[in-house]
Design an enzyme around this catalytic site. Structure first.
Site, PDB file in Angstrom:
ATOM      1  N   GLY A  65       0.780  -1.211   0.078  1.00 50.22           N
ATOM      2  CA  GLY A  65      -0.118  -0.037  -0.105  1.00 50.22           C
ATOM      3  C   GLY A  65       0.737   1.432  -0.038  1.00 50.22           C
ATOM      4  N   ASP A  66       2.169   1.017   0.169  1.00 51.04           N
ATOM      5  CA  ASP A  66       3.081   2.323   0.107  1.00 51.04           C
ATOM      6  C   ASP A  66       2.907   3.248  -1.207  1.00 51.04           C
ATOM      7  OD1 ASP A  66       5.620   3.473   1.700  1.00 51.04           O
ATOM      8  OD2 ASP A  66       5.711   3.604  -0.498  1.00 51.04           O
TER       9      ASP A  66
END
Length: 311
Positions: free
Chosen positions: A250-251
């Site tokens: 999700g970065d």
DNA sequence: CTCCAGGTATTTT
DNA sequence: AAAATACATGGA
């Protein structure tokens, strides 16, 4: 006084690359980069010291500027620095994987010798993870500086001031409103104080997490804390505990880098992300770190770009 | 004004 | 189980 730390894996070690990463345009308040050297203050068992770290003849050289320097403190700082710059890892297999992957092969040249820059203090790492959630890095570093300059301790040397990250005990006594005054969101304030309390009560510590048998159980003990999701847990595990196979799912930065390199169509293509990472099994953390690195260009590289020609 | 940045928790389908 | 939404803040 001068001490030195031998670098056992010299083949892929470039001090200038590491220093550049430390100073890549953001303002981290817990160290100061100078030509060829990084200066940082440490506190261990009540002893505060200030150290200049530089490189000479295949070893990192520490010049001790302030402090009484007990053996225990010297050992602690040596271990911290070895962890900080990941001096024990043989990067040969990682560079083979990079070279075998066309869109990434340039990294083996452009970033050659860049070590995974860790954050050995797990409490600082967790705090930084919480601060960095969902905000841009410039603002995140501002929040960190406000936190450290308000609740941390500092050493004076020459005309400079050198900050040490606040202890869990110090932060555990705060109320959310105290941090809101520093522009923390209500949530970040609550999360950080909760984590500080856990460390202050010794309900959580680096050793407690390290003692767990595997990655999933370490991830689980962290994500069971309110405010620590998978991203933060995996970030902390790679930055502080040297987990090699941790992926910051999700970065926003990683997703951007993967799209720029052509491995994903868009940010929702999480399957593409997963299959891509599978080809770097055992080196997921290093790969993530190099992807982050790829998002920042040295000024002299702007024109020629470190990205592949096709981009 | 809108969108997003090194997300997470909660609520709603 | 999966998807939408609320949450906070500053910067482009």
């Amino acid at each position: 006084m001068i001490t030195s730390i031998n670098i056992s894996q010299k083949q892929y070690f470039n001090w200038q690359e590491c220093l550049w990463y430390l100073d890549r345009g953001f303002d981290d308040c817990v160290y100061q980069v100078r030509p060829g050297c990084v200066r940082r203050a440490f506190e261990f068992e009540g002893e505060a010291v200030l150290v200049d770290i530089s490189y000479a003849n295949g070893a990192l050289t520490l010049q001790w500027l302030i402090g009484t320097k007990s053996t225990a403190t010297i050992n602690h700082v040596h271990q911290f620095v070895a962890d900080w710059f990941d001096l024990e890892t043989d990067l040969t297999p990682f560079y083979k994987l990079l070279l075998a992957n066309q869109p990434l092969a340039y990294m083996a040249q452009s970033f050659k010798g860049l070590r995974f820059v860790g954050m050995p203090d797990i409490f600082e790492s967790l705090a930084w993870g919480i601060i960095g959630q969902q905000i841009n890095l410039s603002f995140a570093y501002k929040l960190k500086r406000r936190l450290v300059e308000t609740y941390g301790t500092s050493l004076l040397y020459g005309d400079g001031k050198y900050w040490i990250f606040p202890t869990p005990a110090k932060l555990s006594g705060l109320q959310p409103d105290d941090l809101r005054q520093l522009q923390f969101s209500q949530k970040k304030a609550e999360y950080l104080i909760t984590v500080a309390k856990q460390f202050a009560d010794n309900a959580l510590s680096k050793n407690i997490v390290l003692a767990l048998p595997d990655f999933l159980s370490r991830q689980k003990i962290l994500t069971s804390i309110r405010g620590i999701g998978v991203w933060t847990a995996n970030y902390v595990l790679m930055k502080s505990l040297k987990e090699r196979s941790s992926i910051p799912y999700g970065d926003a930065g990683i997703l951007k880098a993967l799209i720029l390199h052509g491995f994903m169509k868009d940010k929702t293509d999480l399957q593409g992300m997963d299959s891509f990472y599978k080809t770097f099994a055992g080196w997921e953390s290093y790969l993530s770190f190099y992807l982050w690195r790829s998002l920042a260009n040295k000024p002299e590289e702007q024109e020629t770009s470190v990205m592949p020609p096709s981009l």
